[in-house]
Design a protein around this motif. Structure first.
Motif, PDB file in Angstrom:
ATOM      1  N   ASP A 506       0.811  -1.240  -0.141  1.00  0.00           N
ATOM      2  CA  ASP A 506      -0.059  -0.126  -0.038  1.00  0.00           C
ATOM      3  C   ASP A 506       1.003   1.331   0.017  1.00  0.00           C
ATOM      4  OD1 ASP A 506      -1.710   2.344   0.629  1.00  0.00           O
ATOM      5  OD2 ASP A 506      -2.986   0.514   1.383  1.00  0.00           O
ATOM      6  N   ASP A 507       0.636   2.365  -0.885  1.00  0.00           N
ATOM      7  CA  ASP A 507       1.464   3.399  -0.708  1.00  0.00           C
ATOM      8  C   ASP A 507       1.204   4.286   0.027  1.00  0.00           C
ATOM      9  OD1 ASP A 507      -1.338   3.923  -2.128  1.00  0.00           O
ATOM     10  OD2 ASP A 507      -0.235   5.763  -2.945  1.00  0.00           O
ATOM     11  N   SER A 508       0.035   4.124   1.292  1.00  0.00           N
ATOM     12  CA  SER A 508      -0.260   5.115   2.188  1.00  0.00           C
ATOM     13  C   SER A 508       0.585   4.271   3.357  1.00  0.00           C
ATOM     14  CB  SER A 508      -1.755   5.014   2.385  1.00  0.00           C
ATOM     15  OG  SER A 508      -1.971   5.617   3.793  1.00  0.00           O
ATOM     16  N   LYS A 509       1.614   5.152   3.961  1.00  0.00           N
ATOM     17  CA  LYS A 509       2.072   4.718   5.316  1.00  0.00           C
ATOM     18  C   LYS A 509       1.281   4.460   6.313  1.00  0.00           C
ATOM     19  CE  LYS A 509       6.742   6.555   4.158  1.00  0.00           C
ATOM     20  NZ  LYS A 509       7.814   7.487   4.716  1.00  0.00           N
ATOM     21  N   MET A 510       0.208   5.279   6.504  1.00  0.00           N
ATOM     22  CA  MET A 510      -0.796   5.030   7.622  1.00  0.00           C
ATOM     23  C   MET A 510      -1.639   3.731   7.286  1.00  0.00           C
ATOM     24  SD  MET A 510      -2.077   6.179  10.359  1.00  0.00           S
ATOM     25  CE  MET A 510      -1.046   7.611  10.673  1.00  0.00           C
ATOM     26  N   ASP A 511      -1.880   3.587   6.310  1.00  0.00           N
ATOM     27  CA  ASP A 511      -2.755   2.357   6.069  1.00  0.00           C
ATOM     28  C   ASP A 511      -1.815   1.198   6.176  1.00  0.00           C
ATOM     29  OD1 ASP A 511      -5.220   3.766   5.336  1.00  0.00           O
ATOM     30  OD2 ASP A 511      -4.676   3.629   3.256  1.00  0.00           O
ATOM     31  N   LEU A 512      -0.664   1.046   5.909  1.00  0.00           N
ATOM     32  CA  LEU A 512       0.478   0.094   6.261  1.00  0.00           C
ATOM     33  C   LEU A 512       0.384   0.000   7.746  1.00  0.00           C
ATOM     34  CD1 LEU A 512       3.439   0.396   3.622  1.00  0.00           C
ATOM     35  CD2 LEU A 512       1.624  -1.190   3.615  1.00  0.00           C
ATOM     36  N   LYS A 513       0.405   0.863   8.403  1.00  0.00           N
ATOM     37  CA  LYS A 513       0.651   0.781   9.893  1.00  0.00           C
ATOM     38  C   LYS A 513      -0.705   0.122  10.618  1.00  0.00           C
ATOM     39  CE  LYS A 513       2.162   4.218  12.239  1.00  0.00           C
ATOM     40  NZ  LYS A 513       3.135   3.418  12.854  1.00  0.00           N
ATOM     41  N   VAL A 514      -1.967   0.685  10.110  1.00  0.00           N
ATOM     42  CA  VAL A 514      -3.011   0.016  10.554  1.00  0.00           C
ATOM     43  C   VAL A 514      -3.221  -1.597  10.383  1.00  0.00           C
ATOM     44  CG1 VAL A 514      -5.560   0.110  10.310  1.00  0.00           C
ATOM     45  CG2 VAL A 514      -4.295   2.059  10.370  1.00  0.00           C
ATOM     46  N   VAL A 515      -2.900  -1.824   8.936  1.00  0.00           N
ATOM     47  CA  VAL A 515      -3.089  -3.244   8.890  1.00  0.00           C
ATOM     48  C   VAL A 515      -1.975  -4.216   9.435  1.00  0.00           C
ATOM     49  CG1 VAL A 515      -2.668  -4.967   7.024  1.00  0.00           C
ATOM     50  CG2 VAL A 515      -3.973  -2.914   6.669  1.00  0.00           C
ATOM     51  N   ALA A 516      -0.682  -3.586   9.720  1.00  0.00           N
ATOM     52  CA  ALA A 516       0.080  -4.290  10.300  1.00  0.00           C
ATOM     53  C   ALA A 516      -0.114  -4.312  11.853  1.00  0.00           C
ATOM     54  CB  ALA A 516       1.478  -3.358  10.484  1.00  0.00           C
ATOM     55  N   ARG A 517      -0.769  -3.180  12.457  1.00  0.00           N
ATOM     56  CA  ARG A 517      -1.202  -3.444  13.788  1.00  0.00           C
ATOM     57  C   ARG A 517      -2.299  -4.432  14.049  1.00  0.00           C
ATOM     58  NH1 ARG A 517      -2.039  -4.559  18.030  1.00  0.00           N
ATOM     59  NH2 ARG A 517      -2.345  -3.231  20.068  1.00  0.00           N
ATOM     60  N   ILE A 518      -3.075  -4.503  13.020  1.00  0.00           N
ATOM     61  CA  ILE A 518      -4.118  -5.638  13.178  1.00  0.00           C
ATOM     62  C   ILE A 518      -3.636  -7.107  13.115  1.00  0.00           C
ATOM     63  CG2 ILE A 518      -5.997  -6.726  12.040  1.00  0.00           C
ATOM     64  CD1 ILE A 518      -7.004  -3.985  11.082  1.00  0.00           C
ATOM     65  N   LEU A 519      -2.604  -7.163  12.216  1.00  0.00           N
ATOM     66  CA  LEU A 519      -1.811  -8.389  12.054  1.00  0.00           C
ATOM     67  C   LEU A 519      -1.028  -8.711  13.148  1.00  0.00           C
ATOM     68  CD1 LEU A 519      -0.880  -8.271   8.180  1.00  0.00           C
ATOM     69  CD2 LEU A 519      -2.773  -9.389   9.120  1.00  0.00           C
ATOM     70  N   LYS A 520      -0.666  -7.809  13.843  1.00  0.00           N
ATOM     71  CA  LYS A 520       0.346  -7.907  15.143  1.00  0.00           C
ATOM     72  C   LYS A 520      -0.553  -8.491  16.253  1.00  0.00           C
ATOM     73  CE  LYS A 520       3.008  -5.561  18.694  1.00  0.00           C
ATOM     74  NZ  LYS A 520       3.324  -3.948  19.083  1.00  0.00           N
ATOM     75  N   ASP A 521      -1.859  -8.212  16.180  1.00  0.00           N
ATOM     76  CA  ASP A 521      -2.703  -8.984  17.213  1.00  0.00           C
ATOM     77  C   ASP A 521      -3.039 -10.451  16.969  1.00  0.00           C
ATOM     78  OD1 ASP A 521      -3.193  -6.583  18.400  1.00  0.00           O
ATOM     79  OD2 ASP A 521      -4.975  -5.820  17.857  1.00  0.00           O
ATOM     80  N   LEU A 522      -2.842 -10.767  15.608  1.00  0.00           N
ATOM     81  CA  LEU A 522      -3.053 -12.199  15.229  1.00  0.00           C
ATOM     82  C   LEU A 522      -1.562 -12.849  15.374  1.00  0.00           C
ATOM     83  CD1 LEU A 522      -5.216 -11.679  11.933  1.00  0.00           C
ATOM     84  CD2 LEU A 522      -6.092 -12.249  14.324  1.00  0.00           C
TER      85      LEU A 522
END
Length: 636
Positions: A506-522
């Motif tokens: 994703d070219d949006s760093k903020m969207d990358l951070k959000v998805v990465a945070r969700i995956l971190k919970d998993l």
């Protein structure tokens, strides 16, 4: 009368913009005081990218050839020149190459400092980050360090030779003063962006008011020329629709990012006041998104740009999904929802599922709005069947305020024109009925209304659908229970997947951070990148269990990246599940993405629990550790 309608439209626009301005102001205050750690993370990610780019610019085999301080060798000159040129284009102070020599001693191989370079074999301080990079993982030092050259933060990235092994590490030193200045600049930019957006919002209000005023003046001047007035009114309407559509898309992008940031706050914060404020932001954001979607729906319907999208669907899953989506709105009122589904309806139908859901959702929303207590019924009845065609009557009836008999005729006239909906002011109705009427008209159907004041209303329509599987659904409640029990088809599971690995593009760093945070919970291992080219590089050296891809990206968009992945049959990732993550939410978007080859579709901002539910369907079962059940929605 026209001025009253115009005034109401302007008021709704201003209310929407005010909500948007309050939302941005709250975020500006919060992030300027609480986002230092996030900005540091983004800045260090930028430093690692510099080291990665520098490492990618040199040949690992040539680095292996440098065995002394002889600067006249071709290998030394080539690498020195490339790193020197690269250094001049970045914010790094020094860039150099390091190799493990004499056991576990890390030493300089080459240094681009023209004034006081380190000599070949000169030891360099061993740090955890340096060791981690030599083991194949790019890293950046958490704290500032000092040496004879100054005070720095250092990023490291491994260099691979043709054999695929690490032959050295590229180090990039960034001055501590530069680091602190960048943090200050980023904080300032957050405030500037928020303030600029507020100014743009005010500008939009003024622009809309001026456009409305000019339109009213034009219609007044053209009153005596009926044919000319109709032609120009049509053109003005098309221009308005294009403007509203563009405004909807332009406004939705920052709203999506705001909602994503809000989701991060809700996931990370444990403070009651912060979570309460974040929930208020989410509520206001959802209201604004709903307003934008309604504007876009009206624009597309009036422009006749929305095409019929035929897909197979399960009537049981459709009804279950609709009742589930209504639960949040029903909690605020003393209302019960009942379903009455004909057991003779075929189990699989072919029709425009998106439009059917839009009509039923609008009718359910209208009933909830005008019913304070009592019941709302959603029904599907098979009227007749002929060969592979079946006629289904969909109906929503409530025990709300009802509509007077003499006003029903006025209502039929009003729904032919969105503007007349406000003029009639019929109690028990809303603008959503006008949208339903236009959508049904595109499907060769019409809205039927029956009502009594004080007893309630019934809204129904008949659609002709193709039969895919003629087997009857039987008892709805039993069919729904069977559907829910099939976890892989109808449910997701609260789980972790520590052995799974996912690539997010994703070219949006903020969207990358959000998805990465969700995956971190998993507990999922996650790689992120902001470009399709880099994604292809990562897939050439790693095997992933799933790929999450944004659509709109510069240079290479998500659809082009998907095509390259599928065509590269020698790569182990060519058949891995690909999930599109996009802000495109118009009618038919999901079907279009599935048609080009994506396995699943998720709209931004990511709804809480939806990404987890989708991944459960596509991650390898042997890599999932389950906990407890929760039902997912149809439409993924």
């Amino acid at each position: 009368m026209r001025s009253r309608v115009h005034k109401k439209s302007v008021i709704w626009i201003i209310i929407g913009v005010v909500i948007y301005m309050v939302l941005l102001t709250g975020l500006a205050v919060f992030f300027t005081s609480n986002s230092r750690s996030r900005m540091e993370e983004m800045l260090k990610h930028e430093m690692v990218d510099v080291a990665k780019s520098a490492a990618a610019s040199i040949d690992g085999d040539m680095l292996d050839e440098i065995v002394n301080d002889n600067k006249n060798t071709e290998s030394f000159k080539t690498i020195y020149d490339r790193l020197s040129i690269f250094l001049n284009k970045t914010n790094a102070k020094y860039i150099y190459a390091v190799r493990k020599m004499n056991g576990d001693v890390y030493s300089f191989v080459l240094d681009t400092d023209p004034n006081d370079p380190a000599f070949y074999g000169e030891p360099i301080e061993r740090t955890d980050e340096l060791v981690e990079a030599y083991q194949g993982t790019p890293s950046v030092e958490a704290d500032v360090h000092s040496d004879r050259w100054g005070h720095f933060y250092t990023a490291y990235c491994p260099v691979y030779n043709s054999a695929g092994t690490v032959c050295g590490v590229i180090g990039a030193d960034f001055e501590a003063d530069w680091y602190q200045d960048e943090l200050s600049v980023q904080r300032l930019w957050i405030l500037i962006i928020c303030i600029s957006t507020l100014i743009m919002s005010v500008f939009v209000v003024v622009l809309v008011l001026n456009m409305s005023k000019r339109e009213a003046m034009e219609k007044a001047r053209e009153r005596d020329e009926l044919q000319v007035a109709k032609a120009e009114a049509y053109e003005a309407n098309m221009a308005k629709n294009k403007f509203l559509e563009k405004m909807s898309y332009e406004v939705r992008t920052p709203i999506d990012r705001i909602m994503s940031m809000d989701e991060m706050i809700l996931r990370e914060s444990v403070e009651r006041d912060v979570r309460e404020s974040a929930n208020h932001i989410r509520h206001a954001g959802n209201e604004l998104l709903a307003l934008m979607d309604e504007i876009l729906d009206m624009s597309m319907i009036e422009s006749e740009e929305s095409e019929v999208m035929l897909v197979r669907y399960d009537p049981v899953l459709l009804v279950s999904d609709l009742t589930e989506m209504m639960q949040t709105r029903l909690r605020e009122k003393d209302i019960e929802v009942h379903t009455e589904i004909d057991d003779k309806i075929p189990s699989i139908l072919l029709g425009d599922l998106g439009r059917i859901k839009k009509c039923l959702l609008n009718l359910l929303t209208n009933s909830i709005k005008f019913t304070e207590k009592g019941e709302i019924h959603l029904s599907m009845k098979r009227e007749r069947i002929r060969g592979t065609t079946v006629w289904i009557r969909f109906a929503v009836y409530d025990t709300g305020v009802g509509i007077a008999v003499d006003e029903i005729k006025l209502l039929y006239e009003a729904i032919e024109d969105f503007g007349k909906m406000d003029k009639t002011a019929v109690e028990g109705t809303s603008l959503s009925l006008g949208i339903v009427h236009r959508v049904l008209k595109a499907m060769d159907s019409s809205l039927e209304i029956e009502s009594k004041v004080g007893q309630g209303s019934t809204f129904s329509f008949v659609l002709k659908q193709k039969v895919v599987d003629e087997k009857p659904i039987g008892d709805y409640e039993r069919a729904r229970e069977v559907m829910i029990s099939e976890l892989k088809g109808g449910e997701a599971i609260s789980y972790t997947a520590p052995d799974a690995r996912i690539l997010v593009v994703d070219d949006s760093k903020m969207d990358l951070k959000v998805v990465a945070r969700i995956l971190k919970d998993l507990e999922v291992m996650t790689d992120t990148t902001d470009s399709g080219a880099r994604a292809m590089e990562l897939m050439s050296i790693n095997t992933y269990d799933a790929l999450i891809i944004d659509h709109m990206m510069p240079e290479m968009d998500g659809i082009e990246l998907l095509r390259l992945i599928r065509e590269n049959t020698e790569n182990p990732n060519c058949n891995k599940p690909c999930i599109v993550l996009t802000g495109n939410t118009i009618d038919g978007a999901r079907e279009e993405y599935l048609k080009v080859g994506f396995d699943a579709y998720i709209a931004k901002p990511v709804e809480n629990g939806l990404l987890e539910s989708v991944l459960y369907r596509y991650l390898p079962p042997d890599k999932i550790k389950t906990d407890r059940l929760f039902v997912k929605r149809q439409g993924v």
